[in-house]
Design a protein around this motif. Structure first.
Motif, PDB file in Angstrom:
ATOM      1  N   SER A 135      19.931  44.815  37.217  1.00 16.54           N
ATOM      2  CA  SER A 135      18.712  45.259  37.899  1.00 16.54           C
ATOM      3  C   SER A 135      19.000  45.677  39.331  1.00 16.54           C
ATOM      4  CB  SER A 135      17.658  44.156  37.875  1.00 16.54           C
ATOM      5  OG  SER A 135      17.247  43.877  36.549  1.00 16.54           O
ATOM      6  N   ALA A 136      19.867  44.910  40.021  1.00 22.90           N
ATOM      7  CA  ALA A 136      20.222  45.250  41.402  1.00 22.90           C
ATOM      8  C   ALA A 136      20.993  46.567  41.445  1.00 22.90           C
ATOM      9  CB  ALA A 136      21.038  44.123  42.020  1.00 22.90           C
ATOM     10  N   TRP A 137      21.915  46.743  40.488  1.00 21.58           N
ATOM     11  CA  TRP A 137      22.670  48.006  40.418  1.00 21.58           C
ATOM     12  C   TRP A 137      21.747  49.182  40.161  1.00 21.58           C
ATOM     13  CZ3 TRP A 137      23.038  51.190  36.096  1.00 21.58           C
ATOM     14  CH2 TRP A 137      23.935  52.261  36.205  1.00 21.58           C
ATOM     15  N   ALA A 138      20.809  49.030  39.231  1.00 22.62           N
ATOM     16  CA  ALA A 138      19.878  50.114  38.909  1.00 22.62           C
ATOM     17  C   ALA A 138      19.018  50.473  40.115  1.00 22.62           C
ATOM     18  CB  ALA A 138      19.000  49.711  37.728  1.00 22.62           C
ATOM     19  N   ALA A 139      18.615  49.468  40.892  1.00 21.50           N
ATOM     20  CA  ALA A 139      17.808  49.722  42.081  1.00 21.50           C
ATOM     21  C   ALA A 139      18.599  50.552  43.098  1.00 21.50           C
ATOM     22  CB  ALA A 139      17.357  48.405  42.701  1.00 21.50           C
ATOM     23  N   ARG A 140      19.894  50.259  43.230  1.00 18.75           N
ATOM     24  CA  ARG A 140      20.725  51.042  44.152  1.00 18.75           C
ATOM     25  C   ARG A 140      20.858  52.482  43.674  1.00 18.75           C
ATOM     26  NH1 ARG A 140      23.786  46.256  44.021  1.00 18.75           N
ATOM     27  NH2 ARG A 140      25.326  47.193  42.586  1.00 18.75           N
ATOM     28  N   GLN A 141      20.969  52.663  42.364  1.00 16.83           N
ATOM     29  CA  GLN A 141      21.070  54.022  41.833  1.00 16.83           C
ATOM     30  C   GLN A 141      19.792  54.816  42.112  1.00 16.83           C
ATOM     31  OE1 GLN A 141      24.128  55.031  40.576  1.00 16.83           O
ATOM     32  NE2 GLN A 141      24.567  52.966  41.321  1.00 16.83           N
ATOM     33  N   ARG A 142      18.650  54.158  41.946  1.00 13.81           N
ATOM     34  CA  ARG A 142      17.363  54.838  42.184  1.00 13.81           C
ATOM     35  C   ARG A 142      17.141  55.116  43.662  1.00 13.81           C
ATOM     36  NH1 ARG A 142      15.625  51.404  37.818  1.00 13.81           N
ATOM     37  NH2 ARG A 142      15.096  49.770  39.316  1.00 13.81           N
ATOM     38  N   ALA A 143      17.838  54.391  44.534  1.00 13.56           N
ATOM     39  CA  ALA A 143      17.659  54.565  45.978  1.00 13.56           C
ATOM     40  C   ALA A 143      18.490  55.719  46.542  1.00 13.56           C
ATOM     41  CB  ALA A 143      18.007  53.265  46.702  1.00 13.56           C
ATOM     42  N   LYS A 144      19.302  56.337  45.691  1.00 14.49           N
ATOM     43  CA  LYS A 144      20.119  57.453  46.172  1.00 14.49           C
ATOM     44  C   LYS A 144      19.269  58.702  46.386  1.00 14.49           C
ATOM     45  CE  LYS A 144      24.316  55.921  43.788  1.00 14.49           C
ATOM     46  NZ  LYS A 144      25.286  56.229  42.696  1.00 14.49           N
ATOM     47  N   ALA A 145      19.669  59.470  47.382  1.00 17.54           N
ATOM     48  CA  ALA A 145      18.974  60.725  47.652  1.00 17.54           C
ATOM     49  C   ALA A 145      19.301  61.755  46.579  1.00 17.54           C
ATOM     50  CB  ALA A 145      19.381  61.259  49.024  1.00 17.54           C
ATOM     51  N   LEU A 146      18.354  62.637  46.313  1.00 18.28           N
ATOM     52  CA  LEU A 146      18.614  63.839  45.528  1.00 18.28           C
ATOM     53  C   LEU A 146      19.202  64.896  46.455  1.00 18.28           C
ATOM     54  CD1 LEU A 146      15.261  64.020  43.519  1.00 18.28           C
ATOM     55  CD2 LEU A 146      17.417  62.955  42.801  1.00 18.28           C
ATOM     56  N   HIS A 147      19.846  65.886  45.864  1.00 18.98           N
ATOM     57  CA  HIS A 147      20.462  66.955  46.659  1.00 18.98           C
ATOM     58  C   HIS A 147      19.946  68.307  46.191  1.00 18.98           C
ATOM     59  CE1 HIS A 147      23.602  64.414  48.574  1.00 18.98           C
ATOM     60  NE2 HIS A 147      23.510  63.728  47.456  1.00 18.98           N
ATOM     61  N   ALA A 148      19.723  69.194  47.125  1.00 16.56           N
ATOM     62  CA  ALA A 148      19.421  70.591  46.841  1.00 16.56           C
ATOM     63  C   ALA A 148      20.043  71.411  47.962  1.00 16.56           C
ATOM     64  CB  ALA A 148      17.917  70.840  46.761  1.00 16.56           C
ATOM     65  N   GLY A 149      20.416  72.626  47.654  1.00 15.70           N
ATOM     66  CA  GLY A 149      21.074  73.436  48.670  1.00 15.70           C
ATOM     67  C   GLY A 149      20.852  74.913  48.420  1.00 15.70           C
ATOM     68  N   THR A 150      21.745  75.709  48.952  1.00 17.46           N
ATOM     69  CA  THR A 150      21.675  77.149  48.728  1.00 17.46           C
ATOM     70  C   THR A 150      22.051  77.467  47.281  1.00 17.46           C
ATOM     71  OG1 THR A 150      23.987  77.422  49.399  1.00 17.46           O
ATOM     72  CG2 THR A 150      22.310  77.619  51.132  1.00 17.46           C
ATOM     73  N   TYR A 151      21.716  78.653  46.854  1.00 17.19           N
ATOM     74  CA  TYR A 151      22.150  79.111  45.530  1.00 17.19           C
ATOM     75  C   TYR A 151      23.674  79.048  45.439  1.00 17.19           C
ATOM     76  CZ  TYR A 151      23.074  82.403  41.692  1.00 17.19           C
ATOM     77  OH  TYR A 151      23.538  83.005  40.536  1.00 17.19           O
ATOM     78  N   GLU A 152      24.344  79.480  46.518  1.00 19.18           N
ATOM     79  CA  GLU A 152      25.802  79.464  46.524  1.00 19.18           C
ATOM     80  C   GLU A 152      26.338  78.048  46.335  1.00 19.18           C
ATOM     81  OE1 GLU A 152      24.688  82.675  49.651  1.00 19.18           O
ATOM     82  OE2 GLU A 152      23.783  80.923  48.704  1.00 19.18           O
ATOM     83  N   ALA A 153      25.720  77.069  47.007  1.00 12.94           N
ATOM     84  CA  ALA A 153      26.180  75.683  46.895  1.00 12.94           C
ATOM     85  C   ALA A 153      25.998  75.154  45.479  1.00 12.94           C
ATOM     86  CB  ALA A 153      25.437  74.802  47.894  1.00 12.94           C
ATOM     87  N   ALA A 154      24.899  75.522  44.835  1.00 15.56           N
ATOM     88  CA  ALA A 154      24.642  75.043  43.477  1.00 15.56           C
ATOM     89  C   ALA A 154      25.686  75.571  42.496  1.00 15.56           C
ATOM     90  CB  ALA A 154      23.237  75.456  43.039  1.00 15.56           C
ATOM     91  N   VAL A 155      26.025  76.846  42.602  1.00 16.95           N
ATOM     92  CA  VAL A 155      27.043  77.428  41.720  1.00 16.95           C
ATOM     93  C   VAL A 155      28.409  76.816  42.025  1.00 16.95           C
ATOM     94  CG1 VAL A 155      28.253  79.559  41.112  1.00 16.95           C
ATOM     95  CG2 VAL A 155      25.769  79.574  41.397  1.00 16.95           C
ATOM     96  N   HIS A 156      28.721  76.676  43.311  1.00 12.93           N
ATOM     97  CA  HIS A 156      29.992  76.080  43.722  1.00 12.93           C
ATOM     98  C   HIS A 156      30.109  74.657  43.173  1.00 12.93           C
ATOM     99  CE1 HIS A 156      33.061  76.135  47.266  1.00 12.93           C
ATOM    100  NE2 HIS A 156      33.536  75.464  46.245  1.00 12.93           N
ATOM    101  N   ASN A 157      29.024  73.899  43.238  1.00 17.38           N
ATOM    102  CA  ASN A 157      29.028  72.526  42.724  1.00 17.38           C
ATOM    103  C   ASN A 157      29.316  72.499  41.223  1.00 17.38           C
ATOM    104  OD1 ASN A 157      28.247  69.566  42.723  1.00 17.38           O
ATOM    105  ND2 ASN A 157      26.651  70.388  41.395  1.00 17.38           N
ATOM    106  N   MET A 158      28.719  73.405  40.479  1.00 18.29           N
ATOM    107  CA  MET A 158      28.951  73.447  39.033  1.00 18.29           C
ATOM    108  C   MET A 158      30.414  73.750  38.728  1.00 18.29           C
ATOM    109  SD  MET A 158      27.298  75.944  36.131  1.00 18.29           S
ATOM    110  CE  MET A 158      28.360  77.310  36.624  1.00 18.29           C
ATOM    111  N   LEU A 159      30.988  74.741  39.396  1.00 18.69           N
ATOM    112  CA  LEU A 159      32.385  75.088  39.155  1.00 18.69           C
ATOM    113  C   LEU A 159      33.313  73.940  39.547  1.00 18.69           C
ATOM    114  CD1 LEU A 159      32.470  78.799  40.401  1.00 18.69           C
ATOM    115  CD2 LEU A 159      32.387  77.976  38.045  1.00 18.69           C
ATOM    116  N   ARG A 160      33.002  73.248  40.641  1.00 22.88           N
ATOM    117  CA  ARG A 160      33.822  72.104  41.061  1.00 22.88           C
ATOM    118  C   ARG A 160      33.782  70.998  40.017  1.00 22.88           C
ATOM    119  NH1 ARG A 160      32.628  67.420  42.920  1.00 22.88           N
ATOM    120  NH2 ARG A 160      30.429  67.951  43.227  1.00 22.88           N
TER     121      ARG A 160
END
Length: 324
Positions: A108-133
């Motif tokens: 339960s403590a581990w799951a709470a830490r996972q839910r506390a993480k930020a989401l990420h969004a960026g430029t279109y270029e960053a999203a494609v770069h992230n997928m290729l990486r």
């Protein structure tokens, strides 16, 4: 509101020793990483701790707090329902895994830490770069990715200024560390994808809606490259290429078709920005026994994500937004 997409654009460098700031192209950065360029201000190379690094372009429109929520932001993921409405990171854990983690309280403590993480969004270029990486570095080459266009709520409060990339070694950011009470979105300098671009760390509540498409879009059959690649691949054998030396007994020799596909993929990669070529070549790798047309259309679709983003945006335009 869409910003101009430009994978080839120049980047700004800032020297940590002499504060010299200047603009460079991606080829210069490639030479810099190979210790073949120096800071024009003090002559320092990339080997030093306070050496120059890519920094935010002072003309980036996302530096304007009032415009952040007006822009489209992007994210790539293997999750078909990102951001998951009722995210339970422990749902797939087996009883044995839960036991090894120390029991339900620790799970339960581990799951709470996972839910506390930020989401990420960026430029279109960053999203494609992230997928290729991820395809190259995280064994996701055959995973189905989705590209998300993110719309923020108009009422979001944007943190003042921007942060140097706050991600840890696995890319995680704890939301409360970058978005204190009263702040919904934090901007940060992305070093890893679309270097020098602004990305966002945010909570689910900051997102109004998303649009989603599966990527890559398949390349069109009547495209010259796809048609020619399929004809070339079908014209060679799928059997192993004869060895020129004495390979190890456990080494499986590639087929003539696999060798040719690498050459074809490399020819496409040569037309991409230098910082994406190796990742693209890895993502476009041919699997023995794969259908030549399927491979060619997928590889062409990967290329079009970078070379023809207008086609991708048009596909997103046809999708109904999903409220988050």
């Amino acid at each position: 509101m869409e910003r101009r997409i430009d994978f080839w654009r120049e980047r700004q460098m800032l020297c940590g020793r002499c504060d010299h700031r200047w603009r460079v192209d991606l080829d210069w950065i490639e030479w810099w990483d190979q210790v073949k360029e120096t800071c024009p201000g003090c002559g320092m190379t990339c080997e030093h701790e306070d050496s120059p690094r890519v920094t935010i372009d002072s003309g980036d429109p996302a530096l304007d707090d009032d415009r952040v929520a007006q822009f489209s932001w992007y994210h790539t993921s293997t999750q078909p329902d990102w951001p998951t409405r009722h995210f339970d990171p422990a749902a797939s854990l087996t009883a044995e895994t839960r036991r090894r983690m120390g029991g339900e309280q620790r799970v339960s403590a581990w799951a709470a830490r996972q839910r506390a993480k930020a989401l990420h969004a960026g430029t279109y270029e960053a999203a494609v770069h992230n997928m290729l990486r991820r395809m190259r570095d995280q064994a996701d080459r055959r995973s189905q990715f989705s590209l998300y266009r993110v719309r923020l709520k108009p009422s979001v409060v944007v943190g003042e200024g921007w942060l140097v990339d706050p991600s840890d070694f696995v890319g995680d950011v704890m939301l409360d560390e970058v978005c204190p009470p009263g702040v919904d979105v934090a901007r940060y300098l992305n070093y890893h994808e679309d270097p020098g671009g602004l990305s966002l760390a945010l909570g689910r509540e900051a997102i109004a809606s998303v649009q989603r498409i599966a990527v890559p879009l398949p390349g069109t059959w009547d495209g010259d490259w796809v048609r020619d690649a399929v004809a070339a691949l079908e014209g060679v054998s799928g059997t192993a290429v004869p060895a020129t030396g004495t390979p190890a007994r456990s080494m499986r020799l590639p087929s003539a078709r696999a060798v040719l596909s690498r050459e074809l993929g490399a020819s496409l990669a040569g037309g991409l920005p230098v910082n994406l070529r190796a990742q693209f070549a890895s993502a476009a790798a041919f699997t023995e026994g794969e259908d030549p047309e399927q491979w060619a259309r997928r590889t062409s679709g990967l290329f079009d994500l970078i070379d023809d983003p207008a086609r991708v945006l048009a596909a997103l335009d046809r999708q109904d937004p999903r409220e988050v």
